[in-house]
Scaffold this active site. Structure first.
Site, PDB file in Angstrom:
ATOM      1  N   GLY A 440       0.992  -1.282  -0.288  1.00 60.84           N
ATOM      2  CA  GLY A 440       0.193   0.101  -0.100  1.00 60.84           C
ATOM      3  C   GLY A 440       1.021   0.711  -0.380  1.00 60.84           C
ATOM      4  N   GLU A 673       2.921 -11.269   6.612  1.00 58.64           N
ATOM      5  CA  GLU A 673       4.546 -11.375   6.820  1.00 58.64           C
ATOM      6  C   GLU A 673       4.986 -12.392   6.973  1.00 58.64           C
ATOM      7  OE1 GLU A 673       4.986  -7.086   8.955  1.00 58.64           O
ATOM      8  OE2 GLU A 673       3.707  -7.535   9.471  1.00 58.64           O
ATOM      9  N   HIS A 702      10.618  -4.095   7.661  1.00 61.09           N
ATOM     10  CA  HIS A 702      11.302  -3.537   9.401  1.00 61.09           C
ATOM     11  C   HIS A 702      12.504  -3.866   9.685  1.00 61.09           C
ATOM     12  CE1 HIS A 702       7.248  -5.081   9.554  1.00 61.09           C
ATOM     13  NE2 HIS A 702       6.830  -3.837  10.220  1.00 61.09           N
TER      14      HIS A 702
END
Length: 768
Positions: A440, A673, A702
């Site tokens: 996104g 994820e 991350h």
């Protein structure tokens, strides 16, 4: 009786820790500069707690990234891939474990991250192997205790207990029973407690030892191991406060009360009904700490009710054996309401942040010690605020209730099953094998943030703001053209946060300026406050998405945050069931979905990143939650035509136990994820034979590390061993807003190239 605290927000009232961390990682300050910020924050937080009348102040609750990671470092639990030399663990090794990279040391795959019980906070999962060795390898806690002692702070060191640390650890390599490691782990706890006891005057008379695992459904072997562990730890020359929170002890109550600790803390916000059983069975030598102030929500406490509870307990066991505290650490709430200048006066009186909660604790303690008359004005103010909130016309709106009554079964199901929708969608979207997309968001640069800030401040006219955001959307589309992605996103430059953005456009929400809460590391979020009935006054995303679609022939995903995630990532009203609030949000989002489809958008993603984390801690309560959560998602999505493809995204989660409910959501595509777990999470989708399409994340966003083509191909090969290739997508783990373009550009080029190679490799298999 005394007031004590279990933990304080570590980020600082103005996110000082966040900015110092990111400066250190960028090389703009040195290690001493970062550590100086840590010392300043700790000292300021200790002083605030002392000034509020907190008699025992936690030390060890501060962390440069995560408290679980702090303990792994303290125990010397460092995965082999980090090349640890066995010496004391320094900050850069610590940060490499947390995020895969630090100013020094080689980049490497970071440790897995997941949610701390049912909160919105992430912790770093300890990795243990058969024969794991433990050794005291970080003196961070002792340094901080020395700081507190030097400053004259009446401190209480905080440890995560051995049962909880080991329960949350993950076995790597050869399978074995983690309880085999308990004896060696306890040897380190013995050493830690002994050194804490040796610190001298004002030293560690009490040590808070957190065991939230005791509010879970524990197997008998783990209950027995807990008993054995604390029988051993009772030899330590300190008083242990066994601290439980996030729920009731229930079947573990007898175990917890029988453990040879000097005191026990129980959460009476989440589980008020457990008090009578605790009082009935509390051994006469034990101090009892009552968690009466909500450490996880921002509503002002009902001090009259809390005081009634305290007085009842005093009547049973006496004030000298009674403490009062928050239900859990205040890590989960913003720092200080006093900084807020944009919340209206009425709503402000309903709220309490960390510093105000300290004040509430002080009021309760003074009321017991000096009598209620000594705090009569504070009790009256709390009483008036509670009454005003309960009777305010702002909280209940008849038109919302009327619309809820119109929901029927037809609104909860797609028109055709997935098997019939799939060919219609593939034909309309013209997707190849291993289609590529992102989740996104694209990088949020300082320039984007400044434009949003200036627009909100009124210094950037709306027309100029729209032009600036459209320029950024156009840039994102051009870059996706360059990458060669198959399904595009508009990049979300107009969105500050995936929940806050929608809350600002919905009725029933309020927002803070400085209400930041740590999510993980330097990542902070500013949760909206849901104070009243929710509705959508106007479309929220349609103009942005349709503009982006006008720039390309490739399908452009509409991007929405789902109702369960908006609920779970907000501070939610506590005057009605969460299920009712979630349904209100779902109806508002349903209108947005239908408007997007009517505007020609062919694929719509409704993120439910927080579905799993909202799961109750006790298994018996799961199905009730899952029923209303899945119903809310289906209410949001089921109005679209068969050829409109519905996507959803979920963050780090253990899916095995809820896979049937995920399937009931009936999303056409789910992205998850999985990169840090090396695709292990996909096993759940195999065992259940999940019927729809899956995008297992192959780019750990991350971490600043850039995945190579070979790494992505290898991860997708692992995925293809579990999921049929014709149902696999290739995508990052999560949105890319926290990364920079210098990382995103090569990563997505590699992702698209990996998909191209996979198509060649698996073409014959797919055709067969």
């Amino acid at each position: 009786m005394l007031a004590h605290n279990l933990g304080f927000p570590r980020i600082g009232a103005h996110r000082e820790l966040k900015f110092a961390l990111e400066q250190y990682w960028r090389g703009e300050i040195d290690r001493e500069g970062l550590e100086a910020t840590g010392r300043e924050l700790r000292a300021a937080h200790w002083r605030r707690q002392q000034e509020a009348g907190i008699a025992l102040i936690p030390v060890g609750d501060f962390s440069f990234y995560d408290q679980m990671l702090d303990h792994s470092a303290m125990f010397g639990v460092v995965p082999e891939r980090f090349g640890w030399d066995g010496k004391e663990i320094d900050l850069d090794l610590y940060f490499r474990m947390a995020r895969g990279r630090a100013p020094s040391g080689e980049p490497v795959a970071a440790c897995e991250m997941t949610k701390w019980f049912d909160t919105n906070y992430h912790y770093l999962v300890p990795e243990v192997v058969k024969g794991q060795r433990f050794a005291l390898s970080s003196r961070k806690l002792f340094h901080e205790v020395a700081e507190a002692k030097a400053q004259g702070i009446p401190f209480k060191p905080v440890l995560i207990g051995p049962l909880t640390w080991l329960w949350l650890a993950k076995v790597k390599g050869e399978s074995f029973d983690r309880l085999e490691l308990l004896d060696e782990l306890l040897a380190v706890y013995d050493e830690i407690l002994g050194q804490l006891a040796a610190l001298g005057a004002l030293g560690a008379e009490w040590v808070q030892i957190d065991e939230p695992a005791l509010v879970l459904d524990l197997p008998v072997a783990w209950q027995q191991a807990c008993e054995a562990a604390y029988n051993r730890l009772q030899a330590a020359p300190v008083k242990l406060l066994l601290t439980t929170y996030f729920g009731g002890l229930e079947d573990n109550l007898g175990l917890a009360l029988s453990l040879p600790t000097a005191g026990i803390h129980v959460d009476l916000v989440r589980a008020p009904s457990q008090l009578e059983a605790v009082l009935d069975r509390l051994p006469p030598y034990k101090t009892l700490s009552l968690g009466l102030i909500d450490g996880r929500n921002i509503w002002r406490a009902d001090l009259d009710a809390a005081l009634d509870t305290l007085e009842s307990a005093v009547g049973r066991i006496g004030a000298d054996r009674l403490w009062v505290g928050p239900s859990c650490s205040l890590l989960h709430v913003p720092v200080d309401l006093a900084s807020e200048d944009q919340i209206d006066a009425e709503l402000r009186t309903w709220l309490s942040f960390a510093e105000q909660k300290l004040g509430e604790l002080g009021v309760l303690a003074r009321a017991i010690v000096k009598g209620p008359d000594s705090v009569a004005s504070q009790l009256a103010a709390a009483r008036a605020a509670l009454t005003a909130r309960r009777t305010s016309e702002r909280t209940h709106r008849p038109e919302v209730a009327e619309r809820l009554a119109t929901i029927d079964d037809a609104m909860l199901s797609r028109r055709s099953p997935y098997a019939e929708r799939r060919p219609l969608q593939r034909s309309r979207l013209e997707l190849p094998l291993f289609p590529t997309t992102t989740i996104g968001s694209f990088p949020q640069t300082p320039e984007i943030r400044k434009a949003r800030h200036d627009y909100k401040a009124g210094t950037l006219p709306e027309a100029d703001y729209v032009v600036r955001m459209r320029e950024e959307i156009a840039l994102c589309v051009r870059k996706q053209d360059e990458y060669g992605l198959d399904m595009y996103v508009h990049g979300e430059p107009e969105r500050n946060d995936m929940v806050e953005y929608f809350g600002e456009l919905l009725e029933g929400f309020a927002f803070t300026r400085f209400g930041w809460v740590q999510s993980y590391g330097s990542r902070c979020v500013k949760p909206p406050i849901i104070f009243g009935d929710v509705s959508r006054p106007a479309p929220m995303t349609v103009d942005w998405i349709t503009y982006a679609q006008s720039l390309t022939d490739k399908p452009m995903k509409g991007m929405l945050t789902g109702p369960v995630t908006i609920l779970n990532w907000s501070f939610v009203r506590d005057d009605q069931p969460h299920a009712d609030t979630c349904t209100q949000i779902a109806l508002a989002l349903r209108d947005e979905v239908l408007d997007l489809e009517a505007a020609g958008i062919r694929a719509i993603q409704i993120d439910e990143a927080a579905l799993r984390e909202g799961l109750p801690l006790r298994r018996r309560d799961w199905q009730t939650y899952l029923d209303w959560a899945v119903r809310a998602f289906r209410l949001t999505t089921s109005g679209v035509r068969d050829e409109t493809q519905i996507h959803t995204h979920m963050c780090y989660s253990e899916f095995n136990d809820i896979i049937a409910s995920i399937a009931e959501m009936d999303a056409d595509v789910i992205t998850i994820e999985t990169s840090r777990s090396q695709m292990e999470l996909l096993d759940a989708f195999v065992d259940f034979e999940y019927p729809n399409e899956i995008g297992p994340g192959v780019y750990d966003i991350h971490s600043p590390n850039i995945p190579s083509v070979e790494q992505i191909v290898e991860l997708m090969r692992l995925a293809a061993q579990r999921i049929p290739t014709e149902r696999l997508w290739v995508n990052p783990d999560c949105g890319l807003k926290t990364r920079g373009w210098a990382e995103v550009d090569p990563a997505l080029h590699n992702l698209v190239e990996a998909a191209r190679r996979l198509r060649e490799e698996f073409a014959d298999q797919a055709a067969g």
